[in-house]
Design an enzyme around this catalytic site. Structure first.
Site, PDB file in Angstrom:
ATOM      1  N   SER A  56       0.860  -1.194   0.055  1.00  0.00           N
ATOM      2  CA  SER A  56      -0.143   0.047  -0.034  1.00  0.00           C
ATOM      3  C   SER A  56       0.637   1.272   0.101  1.00  0.00           C
ATOM      4  O   SER A  56       0.470   2.379  -0.447  1.00  0.00           O
ATOM      5  CB  SER A  56      -1.146   0.011   1.207  1.00  0.00           C
ATOM      6  OG  SER A  56      -0.238  -0.216   2.333  1.00  0.00           O
ATOM      7  N   LYS A 113     -12.012   1.348  -0.672  1.00  0.00           N
ATOM      8  CA  LYS A 113     -11.004   1.830  -1.950  1.00  0.00           C
ATOM      9  C   LYS A 113     -11.992   1.742  -3.205  1.00  0.00           C
ATOM     10  O   LYS A 113     -12.778   2.534  -3.579  1.00  0.00           O
ATOM     11  CB  LYS A 113      -9.828   0.977  -1.868  1.00  0.00           C
ATOM     12  CG  LYS A 113      -9.151   1.325  -0.472  1.00  0.00           C
ATOM     13  CD  LYS A 113      -7.597   0.778  -0.448  1.00  0.00           C
ATOM     14  CE  LYS A 113      -7.095   1.057   0.806  1.00  0.00           C
ATOM     15  NZ  LYS A 113      -7.786   0.737   2.169  1.00  0.00           N
ATOM     16  N   HIS A 163      -5.406  -3.189  -2.208  1.00  0.00           N
ATOM     17  CA  HIS A 163      -5.067  -2.235  -3.328  1.00  0.00           C
ATOM     18  C   HIS A 163      -5.045  -2.744  -4.750  1.00  0.00           C
ATOM     19  O   HIS A 163      -4.322  -2.069  -5.596  1.00  0.00           O
ATOM     20  CB  HIS A 163      -3.788  -1.433  -2.951  1.00  0.00           C
ATOM     21  CG  HIS A 163      -3.895  -0.718  -1.557  1.00  0.00           C
ATOM     22  ND1 HIS A 163      -4.016   0.601  -1.672  1.00  0.00           N
ATOM     23  CD2 HIS A 163      -3.824  -1.004  -0.278  1.00  0.00           C
ATOM     24  CE1 HIS A 163      -4.079   1.048  -0.293  1.00  0.00           C
ATOM     25  NE2 HIS A 163      -3.790  -0.142   0.444  1.00  0.00           N
TER      26      HIS A 163
END
Length: 395
Positions: A183, A242, A211
């Site tokens: 990340s 996200k 991610h």
């Protein structure tokens, strides 16, 4: 002053940064998290978001969230273990299981709680957790709570991982836990080699795809899909905060594992369920990511453009090959000063200092969304070049 307050009053780093005019945290945004945001009445380009899909303010997702609130209310007032399970939650679990390609899914209230609750309780006292030294803090906290033996291996170093596997008793459970995309520095785990070693030493593998989803794989399914190892990876973790443009997280795995977790994972059992709005938003985001592959394609176009731009500029960006681009500064104060100077130039980026990275690896984290335009990235590159030159970081 009481003892606790007296002890904590010795922590003055934030006050010192504020006095120097470089404190970079808690900047209040008063608009949607678009490529351009409003802070203190000033428009700045947002290059600090984790919403790689760019869906966080999509009207279709907002409408889905609103409709869920109308039907279910604003919260569940309890954990999924008791009164907090909605039919909407079960729909999302089934949808993710199909999307990721796993037998079963559990959804948690945050991504942090997934790693905390899964890693801490899956293995026993005589078992082993093997973890990359740059794994996310939530994985580290999970292994700290576990009674298992903890073996750290050097970052993405397969020789180091094998040496640690060789220390393990052959007849005990060995769980390798790694980020798919790391990340802070944006590099990708060597999953093909991790899977080879897991097979050789009869180990299980858990991959944090926080991610990776929305970035890699068909329809944004992540790094496991990208490498074709989804079936062999034992547990795949993801977050809704996200690319799913929501809040919450999930673990996708076998029914034997979810059956155990549903009755032992403390961060699942003792935390209120994900809200109806967040659940509906995540459901809609999956549909959009699958139906609009052009989002992912554009994200990669501007990512490759930015990577080339930073390399040509002379920036040190490490081993990243993703929309997470670390600009290494290697000095705490200068990292904060550059963050301030870039903000003054209309560019929002995130400073990353210890403990998120090693003290000698402080950096500016520049991240891209599918909704950024090439022109916005060009503008950011121009301003970063100007500020970095002023700080003698590039020629």
């Amino acid at each position: 002053m009481k003892l606790l307050q007296a002890k904590l009053a010795k922590y003055t780093a934030p006050q010192e940064a504020k006095a120097a005019g470089v404190y970079p945290y808690f900047r209040a945004i008063s608009s949607e998290q678009e490529p351009e945001v409003l802070i203190n009445g000033k428009k700045v380009l947002m290059f600090g978001s984790n919403c790689y899909s760019g869906l966080v303010s999509d009207p279709r997702i907002k409408e889905a969230a609103i409709e869920a609130i109308k039907k279910y209310g604003t919260g569940c007032a309890g954990s999924p273990f008791l009164n907090g399970t909605l039919d909407l939650h079960k729909q999302l679990e089934a949808r993710i299981a199909e999307y990721i390609g796993k037998e079963d899914v559990m959804i948690y209230s945050t991504g942090f709680e997934v790693n905390l609750g899964v890693v801490s309780c899956l293995t026993g006292r005589e078992d082993y957790i093997l973890w990359d030294e740059q794994d996310h803090a939530s994985i580290i906290e999970g292994r700290r709570l576990s009674f298992s033996q903890s073996l750290k291996y050097k970052h993405n170093d397969m020789e180091s991982l094998e040496k640690q596997l060789q220390k393990c008793a052959p007849d005990k459970v060995k769980l390798i836990v790694t980020d798919g995309v790391f990340s802070m520095e944006g590099d990708v785990a060597n999953l093909p080699e991790i899977m080879r070693l897991a097979k050789k030493y009869d180990a299980q593998v858990m991959v944090d795809e926080a991610h990776g989803i929305g970035v890699f794989g068909k329809g944004g399914r992540g790094v496991c899909d990208h490498y074709g190892v989804t079936k062999d990876v034992d547990l795949i973790m993801g977050t809704f905060s996200k690319s799913f443009a929501s809040l919450g997280g999930f673990i996708a795995t076998d029914k034997e594992i979810t059956n155990f977790l549903r009755h032992h994972s403390r961060s699942y059992i003792f935390t209120a369920s994900i809200t109806p709005a967040s659940t509906a938003a995540a459901l809609k985001a999956i549909d959009i990511m699958e139906a609009e592959p052009e989002r992912q394609e554009h994200l990669w176009k501007i990512t490759n453009f930015a990577l080339e731009g930073f390399r040509n500029m002379g920036c040190e960006i490490g081993h990243t090959s993703t929309p997470i681009i670390p600009l290494f500064i290697r000095d705490d104060f200068k990292t904060f000063a550059i963050t301030r100077d870039l903000f003054n130039e209309g560019i929002f980026v995130n400073p990353v200092v210890s403990p998120a990275v090693a003290p000698q690896d402080t950096l500016i984290r520049f991240s891209l969304m599918a909704t950024h335009t090439r022109e916005q990235v060009e503008y950011a590159l121009e301003k970063i070049q100007k500020v970095f030159r002023a700080h003698n970081l590039i020629p």
